[in-house]
Design a protein around this motif. Structure first.
Motif, PDB file in Angstrom:
ATOM      1  N   GLY A 127       0.805  -1.220   0.000  1.00 55.51           N
ATOM      2  CA  GLY A 127       0.000   0.000   0.000  1.00 55.51           C
ATOM      3  C   GLY A 127       0.836   1.267   0.000  1.00 55.51           C
ATOM      4  N   THR A 128       1.912   1.262   0.760  1.00 56.07           N
ATOM      5  CA  THR A 128       2.811   2.417   0.788  1.00 56.07           C
ATOM      6  C   THR A 128       3.475   2.623  -0.565  1.00 56.07           C
ATOM      7  OG1 THR A 128       3.226   2.045   3.138  1.00 56.07           O
ATOM      8  CG2 THR A 128       4.805   3.422   1.956  1.00 56.07           C
ATOM      9  N   TRP A 129       3.903   1.538  -1.169  1.00 60.07           N
ATOM     10  CA  TRP A 129       4.588   1.622  -2.465  1.00 60.07           C
ATOM     11  C   TRP A 129       3.673   2.194  -3.543  1.00 60.07           C
ATOM     12  CZ3 TRP A 129       9.385   1.584  -4.057  1.00 60.07           C
ATOM     13  CH2 TRP A 129       9.644   1.442  -5.411  1.00 60.07           C
ATOM     14  N   ILE A 130       2.444   1.694  -3.645  1.00 63.22           N
ATOM     15  CA  ILE A 130       1.574   2.200  -4.711  1.00 63.22           C
ATOM     16  C   ILE A 130       1.175   3.647  -4.461  1.00 63.22           C
ATOM     17  CG2 ILE A 130       0.729  -0.077  -5.358  1.00 63.22           C
ATOM     18  CD1 ILE A 130      -1.878   0.559  -3.951  1.00 63.22           C
ATOM     19  N   THR A 131       1.111   4.056  -3.203  1.00 64.77           N
ATOM     20  CA  THR A 131       0.806   5.456  -2.917  1.00 64.77           C
ATOM     21  C   THR A 131       1.998   6.341  -3.243  1.00 64.77           C
ATOM     22  OG1 THR A 131      -0.664   4.721  -1.151  1.00 64.77           O
ATOM     23  CG2 THR A 131      -0.057   7.027  -1.168  1.00 64.77           C
ATOM     24  N   GLN A 132       3.196   5.910  -2.872  1.00 61.02           N
ATOM     25  CA  GLN A 132       4.401   6.695  -3.147  1.00 61.02           C
ATOM     26  C   GLN A 132       4.647   6.848  -4.644  1.00 61.02           C
ATOM     27  OE1 GLN A 132       7.053   8.002  -1.030  1.00 61.02           O
ATOM     28  NE2 GLN A 132       5.474   7.884   0.537  1.00 61.02           N
ATOM     29  N   LYS A 133       4.394   5.802  -5.396  1.00 61.80           N
ATOM     30  CA  LYS A 133       4.679   5.818  -6.830  1.00 61.80           C
ATOM     31  C   LYS A 133       3.489   6.255  -7.679  1.00 61.80           C
ATOM     32  CE  LYS A 133       8.863   4.561  -6.358  1.00 61.80           C
ATOM     33  NZ  LYS A 133       9.948   5.446  -6.687  1.00 61.80           N
ATOM     34  N   GLY A 134       2.342   6.481  -7.058  1.00 61.03           N
ATOM     35  CA  GLY A 134       1.166   6.922  -7.799  1.00 61.03           C
ATOM     36  C   GLY A 134       0.602   5.845  -8.725  1.00 61.03           C
ATOM     37  N   LEU A 135       0.697   4.603  -8.322  1.00 65.45           N
ATOM     38  CA  LEU A 135       0.212   3.488  -9.135  1.00 65.45           C
ATOM     39  C   LEU A 135      -1.280   3.284  -8.929  1.00 65.45           C
ATOM     40  CD1 LEU A 135       3.167   1.025  -8.443  1.00 65.45           C
ATOM     41  CD2 LEU A 135       2.850   2.502 -10.424  1.00 65.45           C
ATOM     42  N   ASN A 136      -1.853   2.377  -9.701  1.00 65.03           N
ATOM     43  CA  ASN A 136      -3.273   2.072  -9.630  1.00 65.03           C
ATOM     44  C   ASN A 136      -3.604   1.471  -8.262  1.00 65.03           C
ATOM     45  OD1 ASN A 136      -5.931   1.490 -10.159  1.00 65.03           O
ATOM     46  ND2 ASN A 136      -5.499  -0.075 -11.700  1.00 65.03           N
ATOM     47  N   LYS A 137      -4.588   2.045  -7.583  1.00 66.92           N
ATOM     48  CA  LYS A 137      -4.942   1.608  -6.236  1.00 66.92           C
ATOM     49  C   LYS A 137      -6.031   0.546  -6.220  1.00 66.92           C
ATOM     50  CE  LYS A 137      -3.489   5.856  -4.138  1.00 66.92           C
ATOM     51  NZ  LYS A 137      -3.658   7.211  -4.484  1.00 66.92           N
ATOM     52  N   LYS A 138      -6.621   0.230  -7.351  1.00 62.03           N
ATOM     53  CA  LYS A 138      -7.723  -0.734  -7.381  1.00 62.03           C
ATOM     54  C   LYS A 138      -7.317  -2.125  -6.909  1.00 62.03           C
ATOM     55  CE  LYS A 138     -10.432   1.684 -10.793  1.00 62.03           C
ATOM     56  NZ  LYS A 138     -10.973   1.690 -12.154  1.00 62.03           N
ATOM     57  N   PRO A 139      -6.132  -2.655  -7.283  1.00 64.52           N
ATOM     58  CA  PRO A 139      -5.765  -3.974  -6.744  1.00 64.52           C
ATOM     59  C   PRO A 139      -5.643  -3.983  -5.219  1.00 64.52           C
ATOM     60  CG  PRO A 139      -4.400  -3.469  -8.635  1.00 64.52           C
ATOM     61  CD  PRO A 139      -5.176  -2.232  -8.313  1.00 64.52           C
ATOM     62  N   PHE A 140      -5.098  -2.906  -4.643  1.00 65.34           N
ATOM     63  CA  PHE A 140      -4.985  -2.844  -3.194  1.00 65.34           C
ATOM     64  C   PHE A 140      -6.366  -2.762  -2.550  1.00 65.34           C
ATOM     65  CE2 PHE A 140      -4.635  -0.885   0.926  1.00 65.34           C
ATOM     66  CZ  PHE A 140      -3.625  -1.626   1.503  1.00 65.34           C
TER      67      PHE A 140
END
Length: 156
Positions: A127-140
């Motif tokens: 969760g931290t990684w996808i938030t930091q990198k601005g990735l798609n949050k739907k899988p999380f």
């Protein structure tokens, strides 16, 4: 509050909820035991995770960024290793740990708590990684819905 702060709160809550799931699953897989009352577990682990656990994750990200080694796997590994600190705190709160007897962290009971904090660390790292990198949050979000459903099933 902006959306990323709210998402970090969502990450923290769902990461914590994965811990009791891993704890119950570990008890069942390793020892064949079932637990019905999770209130003591939640009492012991909630304080340790939301105070020391999250702080150690934040310090891990700051440390990795300061040495220019901020990668997903380095973050995840450091999050997992930092899980030993809350485990020691939990054992101290339970009264079965003192500075002279550090081996209790590596006891069977400490191992179950460490596996629980490993589950928390894996979800928090993702969760931290996808938030930091601005990735798609739907899988999380999908994973967190599954975690919440499993938590509800485990606590019944």
């Amino acid at each position: 509050m902006n959306r990323s702060v709210l998402f970090y709160i969502w990450v923290a809550i769902t990461s914590y909820l994965s811990g009791p799931i891993v704890y119950v699953a570990s008890l069942w897989i390793i020892y064949g035991e079932k637990t019905n009352d999770l209130k003591p577990l939640i009492t012991w682990t909630a304080f340790a995770f939301f105070s020391v656990g999250l702080l150690s994750y934040l310090l891990s990200v700051i440390f990795l960024r300061s040495i220019n080694r901020y990668y997903f796997w380095s973050q995840t590994l450091l999050f997992v290793l930092m899980g030993g600190v809350p485990v020691a705190i939990i054992l101290f709160i339970m009264g079965s740990f003192n500075a002279a007897n550090f081996t209790l962290v590596f006891s069977p009971e400490g191992l179950i708590f460490f596996l629980s904090f490993t589950g928390m660390a894996l979800l928090a790292s993702y969760g931290t990684w996808i938030t930091q990198k601005g990735l798609n949050k739907k899988p999380f979000i999908f994973i967190s819905i599954v975690v919440i459903a499993l938590f509800i099933l485990v606590t019944k």
